[in-house]
Design a protein around this motif. Structure first.
Motif, PDB file in Angstrom:
ATOM      1  N   GLN A  59     -18.455 -62.589  -0.032  1.00  0.00           N
ATOM      2  CA  GLN A  59     -17.197 -62.259   0.614  1.00  0.00           C
ATOM      3  C   GLN A  59     -16.418 -63.543   0.837  1.00  0.00           C
ATOM      4  O   GLN A  59     -16.762 -64.326   1.703  1.00  0.00           O
ATOM      5  CB  GLN A  59     -17.454 -61.574   1.950  1.00  0.00           C
ATOM      6  N   ASN A  60     -15.375 -63.722   0.033  1.00  0.00           N
ATOM      7  CA  ASN A  60     -14.449 -64.809   0.303  1.00  0.00           C
ATOM      8  C   ASN A  60     -15.127 -66.181   0.394  1.00  0.00           C
ATOM      9  O   ASN A  60     -14.831 -66.972   1.258  1.00  0.00           O
ATOM     10  CB  ASN A  60     -13.722 -64.504   1.621  1.00  0.00           C
ATOM     11  N   GLU A  61     -16.072 -66.438  -0.485  1.00  0.00           N
ATOM     12  CA  GLU A  61     -16.673 -67.768  -0.514  1.00  0.00           C
ATOM     13  C   GLU A  61     -16.434 -68.356  -1.891  1.00  0.00           C
ATOM     14  O   GLU A  61     -16.494 -67.655  -2.890  1.00  0.00           O
ATOM     15  CB  GLU A  61     -18.185 -67.664  -0.290  1.00  0.00           C
ATOM     16  N   VAL A  91     -11.565 -64.114 -10.115  1.00  0.00           N
ATOM     17  CA  VAL A  91     -12.393 -65.294  -9.908  1.00  0.00           C
ATOM     18  C   VAL A  91     -11.593 -66.452  -9.295  1.00  0.00           C
ATOM     19  O   VAL A  91     -12.165 -67.374  -8.718  1.00  0.00           O
ATOM     20  CB  VAL A  91     -13.061 -65.695 -11.242  1.00  0.00           C
ATOM     21  N   LEU A  92     -10.267 -66.381  -9.409  1.00  0.00           N
ATOM     22  CA  LEU A  92      -9.438 -67.469  -8.875  1.00  0.00           C
ATOM     23  C   LEU A  92      -9.154 -67.254  -7.398  1.00  0.00           C
ATOM     24  O   LEU A  92      -8.641 -66.212  -7.005  1.00  0.00           O
ATOM     25  CB  LEU A  92      -8.109 -67.547  -9.622  1.00  0.00           C
ATOM     26  N   LEU A  93      -9.446 -68.245  -6.563  1.00  0.00           N
ATOM     27  CA  LEU A  93      -9.158 -68.112  -5.128  1.00  0.00           C
ATOM     28  C   LEU A  93      -7.681 -68.355  -4.842  1.00  0.00           C
ATOM     29  O   LEU A  93      -7.178 -67.999  -3.783  1.00  0.00           O
ATOM     30  CB  LEU A  93     -10.006 -69.098  -4.325  1.00  0.00           C
ATOM     31  N   ARG A 109     -14.042 -68.247  -7.078  1.00  0.00           N
ATOM     32  CA  ARG A 109     -14.689 -67.368  -6.120  1.00  0.00           C
ATOM     33  C   ARG A 109     -16.074 -66.950  -6.597  1.00  0.00           C
ATOM     34  O   ARG A 109     -16.275 -66.650  -7.770  1.00  0.00           O
ATOM     35  CB  ARG A 109     -13.836 -66.110  -5.956  1.00  0.00           C
ATOM     36  N   ASP A 144     -19.247 -73.234  -1.963  1.00  0.00           N
ATOM     37  CA  ASP A 144     -19.840 -72.958  -0.651  1.00  0.00           C
ATOM     38  C   ASP A 144     -21.071 -72.086  -0.746  1.00  0.00           C
ATOM     39  O   ASP A 144     -21.923 -72.107   0.122  1.00  0.00           O
ATOM     40  CB  ASP A 144     -18.844 -72.176   0.232  1.00  0.00           C
TER      41      ASP A 144
END
Lengths: 166, 660
Positions: free
Chosen positions: A51-53, A95-97, A46, A57
C-alpha cells in the motif's frame, strides 16, 4: 529567472524526498554512481503489492525483484527514462508513484497552480471592487437583541465581575 | 453484564442526543429559555453516558472478557496492562467509541463553560453538536457495536496487532481525535451563526479558543504519529504521504488557515464569510479523514478495518453533513455582512496570503489523495500518486509562504509598510545569508540547494525573534525596560513568536535529515565494525529474551566516537506467537538533536545479521518544531483576551502598552 525557478524546484524535490531504505546488502551495485541512480529511480516506483510504498521502502519480495530489475537495466546501459519506460511497458502506469502528465491526469497536476492563480485572481478582483467603493457605508452596527441589551445593562451596572473563563 | 450496561448507556446517549438536536432549536424559534436550556443538561448527561460506555469497554479489555467479540479479536490475557487499555482504541469499534466520547466531551465542555454565550447561540451550537453525535451513535450501534457477545466464549484472545503494541498507541490516536473532533466545535458555531443569521467579532472570539485547542492537539497528534512511524516501522522514514497521513494533514492545513482568518475576524471584523466557510471545510475534512481511515476505502499501512457496509454508512454521514452545511452556507452566507476594509499590504493582507497558500496546499493534498480513487471508480484505470508527486507539488507552495511568514506580524493592521517591515527584518535576512554562506563553504562540493533551504529556515526563526525584539524595543531601549515590556506583551504575541519559530525549526530538521543523512547497509558477523558518520559500531553478538507475549532476539552494538566508548545499542526483533508475526524494534541513540538508528534485517543461522544503520543529523528538530508550534498555541490560548467575559482590567494601569 527560469534558472532560478528550476533551482527552487530541484531544491524542493530534494527537501521532500524521504530517506528510507529496504535495500538489502547483496543488491548494491559496485559502481556508486549507478547505485545512486538505481536508488533515485527506486523511489519513483511503486511496490505494486504494497500500500503506497516505493520499492525502495518496501521489504516485499516483489519490491526486491523490481529493485534487481532496475539495477539489471542500468547495468545493461539504459538511461533513467528507458528504465522507467521498460517498467511501465511491463507493469502499466500504476508502477509510477508520480503519474505522467496526460489528458487523464491533467486535473491532478493542474489543480494546485489553478487554485493558487484562481484564488489570487479572486482576491485581486475583490480588492479592486472594494477600493472602488471604498467610501462605502458603515455596516458594522447591527441592532442588539433584547437579551444582549439586558446583558449589556448588567455589565454596565456591576463593573467588577469575577474573572470567569470560557 | 458490563457489556450490556455499556451498550445500553450508548443507546441512552443516542436518545439524549436526539433530544438535544431538536428541542433547543425549537426553543430558540419560540424564544423559550427553558427549552433552550435543555441543551445544557442533555449535553452533560450525554457525556456521562458516553463515558460510562467507554469505561465499560475498557473494563472488558482489562479483565480480558473474551466472551465479547471485540476483546477476543484484539486482546490477549498475557498482554501488558497498558496495551490492554490502549488496545481499546487499537481497533475499529473501539476507536469509533473513542471518537464519540471525545465529541461528547467537547459538547460537555461547551455546556459547562459556555455560560457567557448568548442563550440562543449556545442552544444552536449544542444542537448542531448533537446532530453529529446522533449520526455517529447510530453508526456505532448499527454497524460497529463493540459490545457484541460470542455464544461460546473462547479461552484466549487473538492478541493486538504487534505494531500497535507500543506506547505510541496510548497517545497518538487520542491526540489526533481530540484534534479532529475539536474542530466540530467551530463547525457547530459556524452552522449556528448561519442558522441565526448573525455573526460578529464576538463570535470569532468564542470560536478562536476552541479552534486553537483542537489545532494544538492535532499538531501534537500528527507529530507524535510521525515519530512513532519513524522508530516503529524500522526504515527511518517519518512522513510517507500515505493517504491516512494525508487525511490528518488536510484538516491541519485548513485548521491552520482557520486559526489565522479567525484572528482577522476578531480584530478587524473582516473575512467573516470566509471564516465560516473554513470552519465548515475544516470539520468536513476531519469527517473525510474519518471516512478514509474507517471505511477501509484505502487499505494502507494504517488500515486495520474494512467492511463495505460501514463505508457506505460513513459516506452517507459525510454527504449529509458536508452537503447540508455547504448548501446552508450558499443559502445564508450572503446575509452576513462583510466589514473591515484593508489595503493589500497590511496584517490582514498577509493573513489572507497565508490562507491562500494554506488552502491551496490543502487542495493539493486533497486531489493527490482522492484522484486515484476517483479515477478508478469512474474509468477503472489505476494510477499511483505517491511521495514524488507531493514533493513536487506541495513543497513549492511552502517556499513563498515561509518567505512571507516573518513579514506578517510586522505589518500594521489596515495599512502596512512593507519597506519598514523589510528594514526591520534586515538582521534576520543577514542571519539567513550568513547561514547560507557558512553552510556552502562547509559542505563545499556537496548539495548546493540545501544551504538555501536552511537559510530560509533561519530567516523564519530570526524573523520571529526580530518581531519579539521589535515589540520589546530590545537594543533600542535599556535592557531592563525591554524585559519589562516583554513581560507585559500579550501572551498571544509570545504564542505567535514560538509557533512561527517552530515552523522554521521543523524545516531545518527536514532539510538536514534528508540531505546529510548517512547510511550503512550490510551483513555483519560478531565483532565486525561498521563506520557511519564518524561513529564506529561494533557488533557484539546476539542475545535472546522472553517478553510477556513475545520472544525477542536482540543484537548488541558498542558505539564509539574517535576511539572513545559512548554507549550500547540493542536493536531487536520480536516474534509474537499468537499472531505469528515478527516486528523489528529499532535502537536509537540520541546525540544532541541528531540520532543514530539501527534496524535489524534477517538473522542467518550462523549468527550473521543484515543490518541498516543510519546517522540522521538534526532529525529531532522535525518534531521539536511542531512541539514549539503547539507550545505557542498554548501560550496564545492562555491569553486573557481569549477568555471571554473576563473584563477585569489589568491591576496596574500601564502607560506603555505595546502595540499589537
Amino acid at each position: 529567472m527560469k534558472r532560478i525557478l528550476a533551482c527552487v524546484f530541484a531544491l524542493l524535490v530534494m527537501i521532500g524526498s524521504s530517506a528510507a531504505y529496504a535495500v538489502l546488502p547483496d543488491e548494491i551495485m559496485s559502481d556508486p554512481a549507478k547505485e545512486l541512480r538505481a536508488r533515485n529511480l527506486s523511489r519513483e516506483l511503486r511496490c505494486m503489492v504494497c500500500q503506497n510504498e516505493s520499492i525502495d521502502d518496501s521489504a516485499a519480495p516483489l519490491a526486491r525483484d523490481l529493485r534487481l530489475l532496475v539495477r539489471e537495466r542500468i547495468a545493461a546501459g539504459d538511461s533513467d527514462a528507458q528504465v522507467l519506460d521498460f517498467l511501465v511497458a511491463r507493469y502499466g502506469e500504476f508502477v509510477l508513484l508520480k503519474p505522467r502528465l496526460e489528458p487523464r491526469t491533467l486535473l491532478l497536476w493542474l489543480l494546485s497552480p489553478l487554485a493558487l492563480a484562481g484564488g489570487g485572481l479572486v482576491l485581486w478582483i475583490q480588492n479592486r471592487r472594494r477600493s472602488r467603493s471604498a467610501a462605502g457605508q458603515d455596516n458594522s452596527t447591527a441592532k442588539l437583541t433584547a437579551e444582549e441589551e439586558a446583558r449589556l445593562k448588567k455589565l454596565i451596572t456591576e463593573p467588577s465581575l469575577p474573572d470567569r473563563s470560557v | 453484564m458490563i457489556a450490556e450496561a455499556g451498550h445500553y448507556a450508548l443507546v441512552l446517549a443516542l436518545g439524549l442526543a436526539l433530544i438535544q438536536s431538536t428541542v433547543p432549536i425549537l426553543g430558540a424559534r419560540w424564544g423559550d429559555a427553558a427549552l433552550m436550556n435543555v441543551a445544557r443538561s442533555t449535553a452533560l448527561a450525554q457525556l456521562v453516558f458516553t463515558l460510562a460506555s467507554f469505561l465499560a469497554l475498557i473494563t472488558l479489555h482489562v479483565t480480558s472478557d473474551f466472551s465479547v467479540v471485540n476483546v477476543f479479536e484484539n486482546s490477549h490475557s498475557m498482554k501488558p496492562l497498558i496495551y490492554k487499555i490502549t488496545g481499546v482504541w487499537g481497533n475499529h469499534e473501539g476507536s469509533m467509541l473513542l471518537w464519540v466520547s471525545i465529541l461528547a466531551l467537547f459538547g460537555g465542555l461547551v455546556a459547562a463553560f459556555g455560560n457567557n454565550l448568548p442563550l440562543s447561540l449556545r442552544a444552536h451550537v449544542l444542537a448542531v453538536q448533537a446532530w453529529v453525535a446522533s449520526a455517529f451513535y447510530l453508526f456505532i450501534l448499527m454497524t460497529s457495536n463493540p459490545f457484541l457477545r460470542i455464544i461460546n466464549p473462547p479461552l484466549e484472545g487473538r492478541d493486538l496487532n504487534p505494531v500497535l503494541q507500543d506506547p505510541g498507541l496510548a497517545v497518538h490516536p487520542p491526540m489526533l481525535y481530540l484534534g479532529y473532533v475539536g474542530f466540530s466545535i467551530s463547525f457547530s458555531f459556524a452552522i449556528a451563526a448561519l442558522l441565526e443569521g448573525r455573526i460578529d467579532a464576538a463570535w470569532a472570539r468564542w470560536v478562536r479558543p476552541w479552534t486553537l485547542l483542537a489545532w494544538i492537539f492535532l499538531t501534537l497528534g500528527i507529530a507524535m504519529g510521525s515519530y512513532w512511524a519513524y522508530y516503529e516501522l524500522g526504515w527511518g522514514g517519518w512522513w510517507f504521504w500515505d493517504p491516512v497521513e494525508n487525511a490528518s494533514l488536510m484538516p491541519w492545513l485548513a485548521g491552520t488557515a482557520l486559526l489565522h482568518s479567525a484572528v482577522v475576524m476578531e480584530k478587524r471584523n473582516a473575512l467573516k464569510v470566509w471564516t465560516i466557510l473554513l470552519s465548515i471545510l475544516t470539520f468536513s475534512l476531519s469527517l473525510l479523514g474519518t471516512f478514509l481511515v474507517r471505511s477501509g476505502v484505502l487499505t494502507s499501512v494504517h488500515a486495520f478495518a474494512s467492511d463495505p457496509k460501514r463505508g457506505v454508512f460513513i459516506l452517507l454521514i459525510l454527504c449529509i453533513f458536508i452537503g447540508g452545511s455547504l448548501t446552508l452556507y450558499a443559502w445564508r452566507a450572503s446575509a452576513l455582512k462583510q466589514g473591515g476594509l484593508f489595503a493589500p499590504i497590511s496584517r490582514e493582507g498577509a493573513l489572507v496570503l497565508n490562507n491562500l497558500f494554506l488552502t491551496t496546499a490543502c487542495a493539493t493534498v486533497f486531489v493527490g489523495t482522492l484522484y486515484p480513487l476517483a479515477l478508478e471508480v469512474t474509468t477503472g484505470q489505476k494510477i499511483s500518486v505517491g511521495a514524488p508527486f507531493f514533493n513536487l507539488t506541495f513543497a513549492p507552495l511552502f517556499v513563498p509562504l515561509m518567505l512571507a511568514v516573518p513579514f506578517g506580524p510586522l505589518l500594521a493592521w489596515k495599512r502596512g509598510d512593507l519597506l519598514g517591515a523589510a528594514q526591520r527584518l534586515f538582521a534576520a535576512g543577514v542571519a539567513a545569508l550568513v547561514a547560507i554562506a557558512v553552510l556552502w563553504a562547509w559542505t563545499w562540493g556537496g548539495s548546493t540547494l540545501a544551504p538555501l533551504a536552511i537559510g530560509l529556515a533561519v530567516f523564519v526563526v530570526a524573523g520571529a525573534l526580530s518581531d519579539l525584539a521589535e515589540r520589546t524595543g530590545l537594543f533600542r531601549v535599556p535592557f531592563g525596560t525591554a524585559v519589562r515590556r516583554a513581560r507585559g506583551l500579550p501572551r498571544s504575541s509570545w504564542g505567535t513568536v514560538f509557533a512561527h519559530a517552530g515552523v522554521g525549526i521543523a524545516l531545518m530538521g527536514i532539510v538536514c535529515e534528508t540531505t546529510w543523512n548517512s547510511e550503512y547497509i550490510g551483513s555483519m558477523k560478531t565483532n565486525d565494525v561498521a563506520h557511519v558518520a564518524g561513529y564506529a559500531l561494533k557488533f557484539d553478538g546476539l542475545t535472546q529474551r522472553q517478553g510477556p507475549n513475545f520472544q525477542e532476539v536482540a543484537a548488541q552494538f558498542e558505539v564509539s566516537l574517535d576511539g572513545k566508548w559512548l554507549s550500547t545499542m540493542k536493536p531487536s526483533k520480536r516474534s509474537f506467537t499468537t499472531r505469528g508475526s515478527t516486528i523489528t524494534e529499532a535502537a536509537l541513540l540520541t546525540r544532541g538533536a541528531s540520532q543514530l538508528y539501527i534496524s535489524l534485517g534477517d538473522i542467518a543461522a550462523d549468527g550473521t545479521i543484515a543490518v541498516r544503520i543510519y546517522h540522521k543529523p538534526m532529525v529531532l528538530l522535525i518534531w521539536f518544531g511542531p512541539v514549539l508550534m503547539a507550545f505557542g498555541g498554548m501560550l496564545s490560548l492562555s491569553d486573557r483576551r481569549l477568555r471571554v467575559g473576563a473584563p477585569k482590567p489589568a491591576r496596574v494601569p500601564r502607560s506603555l502598552q505595546p502595540a499589537e
